[in-house]
Design an enzyme around this catalytic site. Structure first.
Site, PDB file in Angstrom:
ATOM      1  CB  VAL A  17      64.089  26.570  44.676  1.00 34.11           C
ATOM      2  CG1 VAL A  17      64.930  27.229  43.585  1.00 34.11           C
ATOM      3  CG2 VAL A  17      62.651  27.066  44.588  1.00 34.11           C
ATOM      4  CB  ALA A  46      75.418  24.639  53.321  1.00 32.24           C
ATOM      5  CE  LYS A 106      58.851  35.986  48.815  1.00 37.65           C
ATOM      6  NZ  LYS A 106      59.445  34.611  48.728  1.00 37.65           N
ATOM      7  CD  GLU A 130      65.517  37.809  36.119  1.00 38.20           C
ATOM      8  OE1 GLU A 130      64.407  38.281  36.462  1.00 38.20           O
ATOM      9  OE2 GLU A 130      66.350  38.445  35.466  1.00 38.20           O
ATOM     10  CE  LYS A 206      57.649  37.490  45.388  1.00 35.03           C
ATOM     11  NZ  LYS A 206      56.638  36.501  44.952  1.00 35.03           N
TER      12      LYS A 206
END
Length: 447
Positions: A17, A46, A106, A130, A206
């Site tokens: 990601v 980083a 999460k 989000e 979640k």
């Protein structure tokens, strides 16, 4: 014309990601600037090892192992490292330095979300997340903002793509759990160690986040009832098909009243459940995610899409970056989350739903009547019963019927009953000599 100074963006983590976020920030720099009213300059990334291979090419000059110095120079910090530490310390340092934070972590939010929100509120900053629950699917902002004035009654979520892929493959192709997991691993849907997914830990984290937002109440992840899918068999999936159901791992967040104590509170739970094939969630296939929200005024709302994937999740991250950047340009403090409802967190025993119980019993006269009487004695109403012969003759001795009379399978579906009453009923049934074993107890949701 863009008059505001360029904003400095620091990225922590360059995995699947993070690498996509870095690429999109660079490639879409001018377009993002026109949306924000200020340039977004990626000033550093980083990482633990600057020489490690990346899923996308990155400018080596941006890579550093000095996360703290990078954080101190940033207006917006994007945390995509995962895990609790050092991510928690880095985020707190970023907030205390006056930066807004965008994260998809999460596990950290489920365990320390209130702490991070309190730290942000103290300095007028904001934490955006989000990407933490359902990848590319926008669900955090609708719950936090769009539905803030409504009364959410219940959330049913398929929030783990790995388990949905496995259960869908078992349903569509008749695979066993073991075979479906092997395929999921081969295709990259499941990690080498899939425990967090298949045992429900990921979905529980979640669920804690969703419940906190929906019901304005802190919900510790430890209070989320959790069951995984490792005990789901091909036979159960087949039985579900015949009855018009599909098995899904659901994260359920619900406002309810305990039937025995009358206390109103919040239930957050994760378990495999039966859901009607007519329900919108039944059509969620493969590794997709979906969140079904039932609200008092807005009615039923469905959010569907990719729950994982590098570039898909990067979309949600960049949406948060743009929101944070616009706030910097416009000025003013961050918007605090409301967690002041302080509803009681109710245990699984407070839940009421329908159930499907599968039993292997002696194929003898009076067995069905005896089982039915136990349901009645414990206040559980039976809706339907299906019976089929499982084994006869000598093989039945090994199955637990010494007289060789054979065994039969009973599939019993109940009307709505409390978890307490159902648990007592099942315990009483299991003690009967005519019951070889309780094969499964599945809840029926979404009705």
């Amino acid at each position: 014309m863009i008059a505001y100074r360029n904003l400095r963006v620091a990225l922590l983590g360059a995995g699947s990601v993070g690498a996509q976020v870095a690429t999109l920030l660079t490639e879409h720099h001018d377009e993002l600037a026109s949306r924000v009213g200020a340039g977004l300059d990626l000033v550093g990334i980083a990482v633990r090892d600057v020489d490690a291979p990346r899923s996308a090419p990155l400018d080596p000059a941006l890579l550093t192992t000095d996360a703290m110095s990078l954080i101190e120079s940033a207006d917006i910090v994007i945390e995509l490292m995962g895990g609790i530490e050092p991510a928690r310390s880095y985020i707190l340092h970023a907030l205390n330095s006056g930066a807004d934070v965008v994260t998809g972590n999460k596990a950290l939010l489920a365990a320390h979300g209130p702490e991070l929100q309190a730290a942000a509120e103290q300095v007028g900053a904001q934490v955006y997340y989000e990407a933490a629950v359902a990848g590319a699917i926008p669900i955090i902002r609708p719950l936090r903002e769009s539905l803030a004035g409504d009364r959410v009654k219940r959330i049913l979520g398929i929030v783990n793509g790995t388990t949905n892929f496995i259960l869908d493959k078992m349903d569509v192709e008749g695979d066993t759990f073991e075979n479906a997991l092997a395929v999921a691993t081969e295709l990259g849907y499941a990690e080498a160690d899939p425990t967090a997914d298949i045992e429900g830990y990921d979905a529980a984290q979640k669920a804690a986040i969703l419940a906190r937002l929906a019901f304005h109440t802190d919900v510790p992840v430890e209070a989320v009832h959790r069951e995984g899918i490792t005990t789901i068999t091909a036979a159960q999936v087949s039985q579900a098909q015949k009855a018009g159901y599909v098995v899904k791992l659901l994260a359920i967040c619900e406002r309810l009243t305990d039937p025995e104590t009358g206390v109103e509170g919040v239930s957050a739970r994760v378990y495999p459940a039966l859901i009607s094939r007519q329900h919108p969630l039944a059509a969620v296939h493969g590794g997709k995610n979906a969140v079904f929200v039932e609200a008092e005024a807005a009615g039923d709302l469905m959010f569907y899409g990719a729950g994982a994937g590098g570039i898909e999740t990067a979309s949600a991250v960049l949406g948060d970056v743009v929101s944070a950047a616009r706030r910097h340009v416009a000025g003013g403090p961050g918007v605090a989350e409301t967690t002041h409802a302080n509803l009681t967190i109710l245990p699984i025993d407070s839940v009421s739903t329908r159930y499907q119980i599968t039993l292997e019993v002696s194929d003898a006269p009076g067995v069905l009547a005896r089982i039915a009487s136990l349901f009645s004695e414990h206040g559980v109403s039976v809706e339907a019963v299906q019976q089929s012969v499982a084994s006869v003759g000598p093989d039945a001795v090994a199955a637990g019927t010494p007289d060789g009379s054979g065994t039969a399978t009973l599939v019993i579906v109940t009307h709505i009953a409390s978890e307490r009453a159902l648990s007592r009923t099942v315990a009483a049934i299991a003690d009967q000599t005519v019951v070889v074993r309780v094969e499964s107890v599945l809840r029926v949701e979404g009705a």
